[in-house]
Enzyme design. Sequence first.
Site, short mmCIF file in Angstrom:
data_model
loop_
_atom_site.label_atom_id
_atom_site.label_comp_id
_atom_site.label_asym_id
_atom_site.label_seq_id
_atom_site.Cartn_x
_atom_site.Cartn_y
_atom_site.Cartn_z
N ASP A 52 0.87 -1.19 -0.05
CA ASP A 52 0.03 0.04 -0.13
C ASP A 52 0.98 1.40 0.02
OD1 ASP A 52 0.08 -1.35 2.94
OD2 ASP A 52 0.36 0.77 2.86
N ASP A 73 0.57 3.77 2.19
CA ASP A 73 0.30 4.30 3.57
C ASP A 73 -0.75 5.36 3.29
OD1 ASP A 73 0.81 3.88 6.31
OD2 ASP A 73 1.75 5.79 6.46
N1 LIG Z 1 1.08 1.20 5.67
C1 LIG Z 1 1.76 0.43 6.62
N2 LIG Z 1 2.13 0.97 7.97
C2 LIG Z 1 2.59 0.04 8.74
N3 LIG Z 1 2.76 -1.38 8.38
C3 LIG Z 1 2.27 -1.89 7.32
N4 LIG Z 1 2.49 -3.10 6.91
C4 LIG Z 1 1.83 -3.02 5.45
N5 LIG Z 1 1.47 -1.90 5.40
C5 LIG Z 1 1.80 -0.92 6.46
#
Ligand SMILES: Nc1ncnc2[nH]cnc12
Length: 290
Positions: free
Chosen positions: A209, A211
């Site tokens: 992703d 974030d």
């Molecule tokens: N955006 C994210 N923040 C923290 N850990 C994660 N693991 C996978 N995506 C993450």
Amino acid sequence: MSEWTIGIIGGSGLYAIDALEDAQWIPVQSPWGEPSDEILCGTIGHVRVRFLPRHGRGHRIAPSTLNARANIDALKRAGCTDILAISAVGSLSEDLPPGRFVTVDQFIDNTRGRPSSFFGDGFVAHVSMADPVCERLAKHAAKAVVKAGGECAEGATYLAMEGPQFSSRAESRLYRHWGAEVIGMTGMPEAKLAREAELPYALLAMVTDYDCWREDGEAVDVAQIVEQMNANSSLARKAVEVFCRNLPEKRTPSPIDRALDDAVITAPDKHDKAVLAKLDAVAGRLFRQG
Ligand SMILES: Nc1ncnc2[nH]cnc12
Ligand SMILES: CSC[C@H]1O[C@H](OP(=O)(O)O)[C@H](O)[C@@H]1O
């Protein structure tokens, strides 16, 4: 069999490996507490493999409570010479889209209150974390992903956050300013503990992703991560298999095998016997030398 015994730490979405021959789940006791699970022991080609699911089978254990000391100690007791860890991460960079694999070469540890060392009173030691990963394992992992049919970037800075909540947008933007390129909740203190246990360690990250730092970007959620993890998991498994099969027959020593040589500062006559007993796997090499 060759001299390699590879510990694989499986992250979110990777709770077993089918490519293991003669595979058996074996319980390993640690004086540091409960490891996340039994260890799946077997072989891939000429390499002994010891697989540990970081959150346990069924993803029972949260990032803040998983016992990283017990996990690393158990892998060392299980005979590992090296560790390849796999993690799902959020991307803090436009250049690392979801689906991309990337090897980590630096960490920023922003975790709080996790036991992050095997050492302390009675046996004080300070290892270097300037270069926290083993370059040869990381390069080998990147090549394995490509050979398995994926794309792999090399050398990202990983921000380890406490969680379990995901970051706020302000935090996500701040971490980008700090120079972090990927974010996760488990790379620290795992990498520190592997170094203390003199285990060369590499972290292969799968981007799931973006974030939440992008203008108008959606907030990250578990459903999105799981969907991307499922899309990535067969490539991750294949990459682990290729990684092992393509290791050279001979394991030449790594300087990390002797990371404690210049790290211990406590005078030998002040070593605490009870502490030494607990360190039999992690630092036993030093005591056996007398
Ligand atoms: N955006 C994210 N923040 C923290 N850990 C994660 N693991 C996978 N995506 C993450
Ligand atoms: C399932 S989303 C958050 C979770 O995923 C990552 O785990 P791992 O590093 O073990 O793959 C992240 O660090 C969080 O623990």
